[in-house]
Write a protein that holds these residues in place. Structure first.
Motif, PDB file in Angstrom:
ATOM      1  N   SER A  23       0.787  -1.239   0.000  1.00  0.00           N
ATOM      2  CA  SER A  23       0.000   0.000   0.000  1.00  0.00           C
ATOM      3  C   SER A  23       0.816   1.285   0.000  1.00  0.00           C
ATOM      4  N   HIS A  24       2.100   1.214  -0.226  1.00  0.00           N
ATOM      5  CA  HIS A  24       2.928   2.420  -0.254  1.00  0.00           C
ATOM      6  C   HIS A  24       3.553   2.556  -1.643  1.00  0.00           C
ATOM      7  N   PHE A  25       2.928   3.386  -2.465  1.00  0.00           N
ATOM      8  CA  PHE A  25       3.440   3.607  -3.815  1.00  0.00           C
ATOM      9  C   PHE A  25       2.978   4.973  -4.297  1.00  0.00           C
ATOM     10  N   GLN A  26       3.588   5.419  -5.345  1.00  0.00           N
ATOM     11  CA  GLN A  26       3.222   6.697  -5.947  1.00  0.00           C
ATOM     12  C   GLN A  26       3.295   6.560  -7.457  1.00  0.00           C
ATOM     13  N   VAL A  27       2.294   7.086  -8.130  1.00  0.00           N
ATOM     14  CA  VAL A  27       2.267   7.074  -9.586  1.00  0.00           C
ATOM     15  C   VAL A  27       2.338   8.511 -10.063  1.00  0.00           C
ATOM     16  N   THR A  28       3.177   8.766 -11.042  1.00  0.00           N
ATOM     17  CA  THR A  28       3.274  10.092 -11.648  1.00  0.00           C
ATOM     18  C   THR A  28       2.918   9.946 -13.126  1.00  0.00           C
ATOM     19  N   ILE A  29       1.803  10.534 -13.499  1.00  0.00           N
ATOM     20  CA  ILE A  29       1.319  10.450 -14.876  1.00  0.00           C
ATOM     21  C   ILE A  29       1.661  11.744 -15.581  1.00  0.00           C
ATOM     22  N   GLY A  30       2.440  11.633 -16.620  1.00  0.00           N
ATOM     23  CA  GLY A  30       2.798  12.818 -17.392  1.00  0.00           C
ATOM     24  C   GLY A  30       1.798  13.065 -18.500  1.00  0.00           C
ATOM     25  N   ARG A  31       1.867  14.226 -19.061  1.00  0.00           N
ATOM     26  CA  ARG A  31       1.025  14.572 -20.205  1.00  0.00           C
ATOM     27  C   ARG A  31       1.806  14.314 -21.477  1.00  0.00           C
ATOM     28  N   PRO A  32       1.123  14.345 -22.621  1.00  0.00           N
ATOM     29  CA  PRO A  32       1.850  14.177 -23.884  1.00  0.00           C
ATOM     30  C   PRO A  32       3.010  15.174 -23.981  1.00  0.00           C
ATOM     31  N   PHE A  33       4.122  14.714 -24.534  1.00  0.00           N
ATOM     32  CA  PHE A  33       5.320  15.553 -24.616  1.00  0.00           C
ATOM     33  C   PHE A  33       5.057  16.849 -25.374  1.00  0.00           C
ATOM     34  N   ASN A  34       4.420  16.758 -26.517  1.00  0.00           N
ATOM     35  CA  ASN A  34       4.085  17.943 -27.316  1.00  0.00           C
ATOM     36  C   ASN A  34       2.644  18.304 -27.020  1.00  0.00           C
ATOM     37  N   LYS A 149       7.699   2.510  -5.782  1.00  0.00           N
ATOM     38  CA  LYS A 149       7.307   1.699  -4.639  1.00  0.00           C
ATOM     39  C   LYS A 149       8.251   2.043  -3.497  1.00  0.00           C
ATOM     40  N   PHE A 150       7.680   2.433  -2.364  1.00  0.00           N
ATOM     41  CA  PHE A 150       8.489   2.800  -1.205  1.00  0.00           C
ATOM     42  C   PHE A 150       7.839   2.231   0.038  1.00  0.00           C
ATOM     43  N   GLU A 151       8.459   2.434   1.175  1.00  0.00           N
ATOM     44  CA  GLU A 151       7.921   1.964   2.445  1.00  0.00           C
ATOM     45  C   GLU A 151       7.631   3.147   3.352  1.00  0.00           C
ATOM     46  N   LYS A 152       6.846   2.921   4.380  1.00  0.00           N
ATOM     47  CA  LYS A 152       6.463   4.014   5.264  1.00  0.00           C
ATOM     48  C   LYS A 152       7.650   4.576   6.035  1.00  0.00           C
ATOM     49  N   ASN A 153       8.713   3.825   6.137  1.00  0.00           N
ATOM     50  CA  ASN A 153       9.908   4.298   6.838  1.00  0.00           C
ATOM     51  C   ASN A 153      10.931   4.901   5.880  1.00  0.00           C
ATOM     52  N   ILE A 154      10.475   5.525   4.818  1.00  0.00           N
ATOM     53  CA  ILE A 154      11.375   6.071   3.794  1.00  0.00           C
ATOM     54  C   ILE A 154      12.299   7.154   4.355  1.00  0.00           C
ATOM     55  N   HIS A 155      11.854   7.839   5.404  1.00  0.00           N
ATOM     56  CA  HIS A 155      12.674   8.899   5.991  1.00  0.00           C
ATOM     57  C   HIS A 155      13.422   8.436   7.240  1.00  0.00           C
ATOM     58  N   SER A 156      13.544   7.136   7.424  1.00  0.00           N
ATOM     59  CA  SER A 156      14.257   6.638   8.605  1.00  0.00           C
ATOM     60  C   SER A 156      15.759   6.796   8.411  1.00  0.00           C
ATOM     61  N   LYS A 157      16.497   6.502   9.464  1.00  0.00           N
ATOM     62  CA  LYS A 157      17.960   6.653   9.404  1.00  0.00           C
ATOM     63  C   LYS A 157      18.611   5.561   8.564  1.00  0.00           C
ATOM     64  N   GLN A 159      19.298   3.349   5.296  1.00  0.00           N
ATOM     65  CA  GLN A 159      19.327   3.685   3.873  1.00  0.00           C
ATOM     66  C   GLN A 159      18.239   2.875   3.160  1.00  0.00           C
ATOM     67  N   VAL A 160      17.085   3.493   2.901  1.00  0.00           N
ATOM     68  CA  VAL A 160      15.978   2.836   2.222  1.00  0.00           C
ATOM     69  C   VAL A 160      15.881   3.427   0.819  1.00  0.00           C
ATOM     70  N   ARG A 161      16.073   2.583  -0.173  1.00  0.00           N
ATOM     71  CA  ARG A 161      15.992   3.063  -1.553  1.00  0.00           C
ATOM     72  C   ARG A 161      14.684   2.620  -2.177  1.00  0.00           C
ATOM     73  N   PRO A 162      13.881   3.561  -2.623  1.00  0.00           N
ATOM     74  CA  PRO A 162      12.628   3.174  -3.286  1.00  0.00           C
ATOM     75  C   PRO A 162      12.905   2.472  -4.614  1.00  0.00           C
ATOM     76  N   LEU A 163      11.935   1.719  -5.059  1.00  0.00           N
ATOM     77  CA  LEU A 163      12.006   0.996  -6.321  1.00  0.00           C
ATOM     78  C   LEU A 163      11.201   1.798  -7.338  1.00  0.00           C
ATOM     79  N   THR A 164      11.849   2.284  -8.396  1.00  0.00           N
ATOM     80  CA  THR A 164      11.178   3.152  -9.365  1.00  0.00           C
ATOM     81  C   THR A 164      11.226   2.543 -10.760  1.00  0.00           C
ATOM     82  N   TYR A 165      10.065   2.516 -11.387  1.00  0.00           N
ATOM     83  CA  TYR A 165       9.947   2.093 -12.782  1.00  0.00           C
ATOM     84  C   TYR A 165       9.571   3.311 -13.598  1.00  0.00           C
TER      85      TYR A 165
END
Length: 188
Positions: A23-34, A149-157, A159-165
């Motif tokens: 349940s911890h994810f973020q989607v970024t939808i871009g618009r058409p380039f032109n 895809k990230f976890e709720k402890n993303i700002h913990s001490k 080193q948590v690296r999110p998984l990005t596609y």
């Protein structure tokens, strides 16, 4: 041959009791380039475009899968069939599900506008007897998409690296049917 060794409770806890949650994810939808003309299509649908709101409304997606394509080699050695990898293949589409707001139906209007932009449809055009459409060139309607895809402890001490596609040259292929009914209300 592996050997079995005893493990302490603290070692098991450290390695197993921090599973990733779906349940911890973020989607970024871009618009058409032109997208110079895309704003016109958004305004035709009455869509008050809010990028952040649309991104937050994505309630479900599936991270893409991949597989290795192989070729079969027979008769190099008698009675032996070999497989050799020649390519990595990725899923060719991603499904996104959205919550829909009751004020302006933002996800529906946004993706309807994008599809109309691709097909060069104008509002009211389909009612005309001589209606036709002509698709835009792909470099005009494709845009970026990113799923993190990230976890709720993303700002913990730690080193948590999110998984990005990152997807390039994306565009909507279909808007799934949305049942509306007089039965008990459900989320759209």
């Amino acid at each position: 041959m592996s050997s079995v060794r005893p493990r302490s409770i603290s070692e098991v806890k450290a390695n197993l009791l921090n599973p990733a949650l779906t349940s911890h994810f973020q989607v970024t939808i871009g618009r058409p380039f032109n997208d110079a003309g895309f704003n016109t299509y958004l305004s035709d649908t009455g869509c008050n475009w809010k990028q952040d709101q649309l991104n937050l409304m994505c309630c479900e997606t599936a991270l893409p899968g991949s597989q290795l394509a192989t070729s079969e080699i027979i008769n190099d050695f008698p009675g032996v069939t070999e497989r050799h990898v020649y390519r990595r293949q990725f899923d060719d589409r991603i499904d996104l599900n959205f919550y829909c707001d009751a004020e302006q139906y933002l996800p529906i209007r946004f993706f309807e506008a994008w599809i109309k932009y691709i097909t060069n449809e104008r509002s009211g055009g389909a009612r005309k007897e001589n209606f036709s459409y002509r698709m835009k060139f792909p470099n005009k309607y494709k845009g970026p998409l990113e799923v993190t895809k990230f976890e709720k402890n993303i700002h913990s001490k730690k080193q948590v690296r999110p998984l990005t596609y990152k997807f390039v040259n994306c565009f909507p292929l279909a808007i799934s049917s949305m049942p509306v009914t007089y039965d008990a209300s459900d989320l759209l």
